[in-house]
Design a protein around this motif. Structure first.
Motif, PDB file in Angstrom:
ATOM      1  N   MET A   1       6.967 -16.947  41.254  1.00  0.00           N
ATOM      2  CA  MET A   1       7.140 -17.386  40.015  1.00  0.00           C
ATOM      3  C   MET A   1       6.745 -16.787  39.032  1.00  0.00           C
ATOM      4  N   THR A   2       7.409 -16.515  37.874  1.00  0.00           N
ATOM      5  CA  THR A   2       6.946 -15.777  36.746  1.00  0.00           C
ATOM      6  C   THR A   2       5.793 -16.349  35.965  1.00  0.00           C
ATOM      7  N   GLN A   3       4.726 -15.627  35.901  1.00  0.00           N
ATOM      8  CA  GLN A   3       3.438 -16.148  35.302  1.00  0.00           C
ATOM      9  C   GLN A   3       3.337 -16.014  33.813  1.00  0.00           C
ATOM     10  N   SER A   4       2.629 -16.770  33.164  1.00  0.00           N
ATOM     11  CA  SER A   4       2.520 -16.513  31.740  1.00  0.00           C
ATOM     12  C   SER A   4       1.030 -16.022  31.406  1.00  0.00           C
ATOM     13  N   HIS A   5       0.902 -14.836  30.561  1.00  0.00           N
ATOM     14  CA  HIS A   5      -0.402 -14.030  30.389  1.00  0.00           C
ATOM     15  C   HIS A   5      -0.600 -14.002  29.106  1.00  0.00           C
ATOM     16  N   SER A   6      -1.908 -13.552  28.357  1.00  0.00           N
ATOM     17  CA  SER A   6      -2.090 -13.433  27.029  1.00  0.00           C
ATOM     18  C   SER A   6      -1.519 -12.109  26.800  1.00  0.00           C
ATOM     19  N   ARG A   7      -0.897 -12.292  25.302  1.00  0.00           N
ATOM     20  CA  ARG A   7      -0.342 -10.997  24.820  1.00  0.00           C
ATOM     21  C   ARG A   7      -1.207 -10.175  24.577  1.00  0.00           C
ATOM     22  N   ILE A   8      -0.960  -9.038  24.851  1.00  0.00           N
ATOM     23  CA  ILE A   8      -1.736  -7.733  24.657  1.00  0.00           C
ATOM     24  C   ILE A   8      -1.718  -7.322  23.310  1.00  0.00           C
ATOM     25  N   SER A   9      -2.806  -7.179  22.719  1.00  0.00           N
ATOM     26  CA  SER A   9      -2.738  -6.536  21.208  1.00  0.00           C
ATOM     27  C   SER A   9      -3.740  -5.526  21.135  1.00  0.00           C
ATOM     28  N   LYS A  10      -4.430  -4.951  21.848  1.00  0.00           N
ATOM     29  CA  LYS A  10      -5.565  -4.178  21.656  1.00  0.00           C
ATOM     30  C   LYS A  10      -5.268  -2.834  22.436  1.00  0.00           C
ATOM     31  N   ALA A  11      -5.304  -1.716  21.827  1.00  0.00           N
ATOM     32  CA  ALA A  11      -5.464  -0.433  22.481  1.00  0.00           C
ATOM     33  C   ALA A  11      -6.803   0.348  22.468  1.00  0.00           C
ATOM     34  N   VAL A  12      -7.060   1.029  23.414  1.00  0.00           N
ATOM     35  CA  VAL A  12      -8.395   1.915  23.234  1.00  0.00           C
ATOM     36  C   VAL A  12      -7.891   3.330  23.685  1.00  0.00           C
ATOM     37  N   ILE A  13      -8.352   4.283  22.871  1.00  0.00           N
ATOM     38  CA  ILE A  13      -8.099   5.780  22.867  1.00  0.00           C
ATOM     39  C   ILE A  13      -9.257   6.438  23.235  1.00  0.00           C
ATOM     40  N   PRO A  14      -9.548   6.756  24.326  1.00  0.00           N
ATOM     41  CA  PRO A  14     -10.974   7.654  24.767  1.00  0.00           C
ATOM     42  C   PRO A  14     -10.746   9.249  23.907  1.00  0.00           C
ATOM     43  N   ALA A  15     -11.645   9.547  23.205  1.00  0.00           N
ATOM     44  CA  ALA A  15     -11.385  10.734  22.271  1.00  0.00           C
ATOM     45  C   ALA A  15     -12.899  11.335  22.228  1.00  0.00           C
ATOM     46  N   ALA A  16     -13.680  11.441  23.174  1.00  0.00           N
ATOM     47  CA  ALA A  16     -15.045  11.893  23.336  1.00  0.00           C
ATOM     48  C   ALA A  16     -15.037  13.297  23.968  1.00  0.00           C
ATOM     49  N   GLY A  17     -14.087  13.892  24.464  1.00  0.00           N
ATOM     50  CA  GLY A  17     -14.154  14.868  25.173  1.00  0.00           C
ATOM     51  C   GLY A  17     -14.447  16.140  24.306  1.00  0.00           C
ATOM     52  N   LEU A  18     -15.032  17.259  25.245  1.00  0.00           N
ATOM     53  CA  LEU A  18     -15.507  18.398  24.328  1.00  0.00           C
ATOM     54  C   LEU A  18     -14.336  19.378  24.116  1.00  0.00           C
ATOM     55  N   GLY A  19     -13.352  19.207  24.752  1.00  0.00           N
ATOM     56  CA  GLY A  19     -11.878  20.282  24.530  1.00  0.00           C
ATOM     57  C   GLY A  19     -12.388  21.662  24.934  1.00  0.00           C
ATOM     58  N   THR A  20     -13.323  21.825  26.001  1.00  0.00           N
ATOM     59  CA  THR A  20     -13.681  23.035  26.499  1.00  0.00           C
ATOM     60  C   THR A  20     -12.477  24.100  26.723  1.00  0.00           C
ATOM     61  N   ARG A  21     -11.596  23.639  27.162  1.00  0.00           N
ATOM     62  CA  ARG A  21     -10.358  24.391  27.545  1.00  0.00           C
ATOM     63  C   ARG A  21      -9.480  25.343  26.292  1.00  0.00           C
ATOM     64  N   PHE A  22     -10.061  24.495  25.078  1.00  0.00           N
ATOM     65  CA  PHE A  22      -9.217  25.335  23.847  1.00  0.00           C
ATOM     66  C   PHE A  22     -10.342  26.019  23.099  1.00  0.00           C
TER      67      PHE A  22
END
Length: 307
Positions: A1-22
Motif C-alpha cells: 500500500m502506498t504510504q504518506s510521508h512528510s513533504r521534504i523541504s530542506k536540503a543540506v550541502i556539505p561544503a567544508a572540504g579543503l579542495g586539495t586536488r585543486f
C-alpha cells in the motif's frame, strides 16, 4: 500500500572540504567557488535543490569558506554600480544567487568526514527527512534526479540513494551497492553498501553518487558510527546500517525504514577531479545558446589543427 510521508523541504550541502586536488587555486578560494563557465559550481547545486522544491538550504562550511556566504548574499555596491550603468542583464545575474533560496550556514569545525558533516545538520533538520547534495556532482537540470528521489522517498519512506553504473574497474573509487530489483525499472532496494571496494569483491557496478534523501533516523546512527576508511565518519557506513536494520528497533527507536536506490542514467558532471572539471566546462559551454555556436566552431578547429 502506498504510504504518506512528510513533504521534504530542506536540503543540506556539505561544503567544508579543503579542495586539495585543486591547489594552489584553492589555497584562498573555496573549491565550490571555482567557476563552471560563468557560475560557481556551488550555485548549480543550490539551483538543483530549488528546482526540486527545496527552498530551505543549509550549507555545512569550514574555515576560509566565507566567500560561499558572500556569493549568496546581496552585494549592494555592485548592484548599485550595475544599475547606474543600466546593465540590467548583469544586474539580474548578480541578484539571482541571492534570491534563490533561504540560505543557512553552520561550520563543521572539526573535519571528521562526510558523515560528521551531515550530523552537523541535525539541529536545523530536526525530525524530518531531508536531501543531501554533494557539491562535486553537478546533475544536468534536464535530468531531474533529485525530484525522482524525493518521489520515491515520499512513496516508500526510509532513505533513497542515487546510484550510477560505472566501469567495474572504477568501482574502487566509489561506495558500491548490493541491490534487489523492485517493480520500478530505475529503482532498487539496497541490501548492503561497501565503501570503495576492491573490484574483485564489489557486489555490483552500481556506484553511489552525491545525492541522498535521508530519514532523520540517520542522525542517531551517525552518532554511534566509528571512524572508518580514512579515519573519517563515513556516511556510507551509516546508510549501510539503516539498510541492515530495516526491520529492527533498538535504543534509538525505529530503524528508519528501507533504503532504496534510484539508478541514474542522465547527464552528470564531476567537478571534483581536474580532468572531469575541464570536461564539464567544455560540455556546458558547448550547450549554451550564447556561447555554444562560436565555441563549438573554435573547438572543432582546435582539435583539427592542433591535435
Amino acid at each position: 500500500m502506498t504510504q504518506s510521508h512528510s513533504r521534504i523541504s530542506k536540503a543540506v550541502i556539505p561544503a567544508a572540504g579543503l579542495g586539495t586536488r585543486f591547489l594552489p587555486a584553492t589555497k584562498a578560494t573555496p573549491k565550490e567557488m571555482l567557476p563552471v563557465v560563468d557560475k560557481p559550481a556551488i550555485q548549480y547545486v543550490v539551483e538543483e535543490a530549488v528546482a526540486a522544491g527545496l527552498s530551505d538550504v543549509l550549507m555545512i562550511t569550514g574555515r576560509n569558506k566565507r566567500p560561499l556566504e558572500d556569493h549568496f548574499d546581496r552585494n549592494y555596491e555592485l548592484e548599485e554600480a550595475l544599475s547606474r550603468k543600466g546593465d540590467a542583464g548583469r544586474l539580474a545575474r548578480v541578484q539571482e544567487s541571492s534570491d534563490l533560496a533561504t540560505m543557512h550556514y553552520v561550520r563543521q569545525g572539526d573535519p571528521r568526514g562526510l558523515g560528521h558533516a551531515v550530523l552537523c545538520a541535525e539541529p536545523h533538520v530536526g525530525d524530518q527527512p531531508f536531501a543531501v547534495l554533494l557539491g562535486d556532482d553537478l546533475i544536468d537540470p534536464r535530468d531531474p534526479l533529485l525530484a525522482r528521489m524525493i518521489e520515491i522517498q515520499e512513496r516508500e519512506g526510509g532513505s533513497v540513494v542515487a546510484l550510477m553504473e560505472v566501469d567495474p574497474a572504477q568501482i574502487h573509487m566509489y561506495g558500491c551497492a548490493a541491490v534487489k530489483p523492485t517493480s520500478d525499472s530505475d529503482v532498487v532496494k539496497i541490501t548492503d553498501l561497501v565503501e570503495k571496494p576492491d573490484p574483485a569483491e564489489a557486489p555490483s557496478n552500481l556506484a553511489v553518487i552525491g545525492r541522498y534523501v535521508l530519514d532523520p533516523a540517520i542522525f542517531a546512527i551517525l552518532r554511534r558510527t566509528e571512524p572508518g576508511r580514512g579515519n573519517e565518519i563515513q556516511l556510507t557506513d551509516a546508510i549501510q546500517k539503516l539498510a541492515e536494520a530495516e526491520h529492527s528497533v533498538d535504543e534509538a527507536g525505529p530503524s528508519g525504514g528501507p533504503v532504496h536506490g534510484v539508478i541514474f542514467k542522465g547527464r552528470r558532471y564531476d567537478t571534483g577531479d581536474r580532468g572531469d572539471y575541464l570536461r564539464a566546462i567544455v560540455r556546458l559551454a558547448c550547450e549554451r545558446e550564447d556561447l555554444g555556436p562560436e565555441f563549438r566552431d573554435w573547438l572543432r578547429s582546435f582539435v583539427t589543427e592542433e591535435m
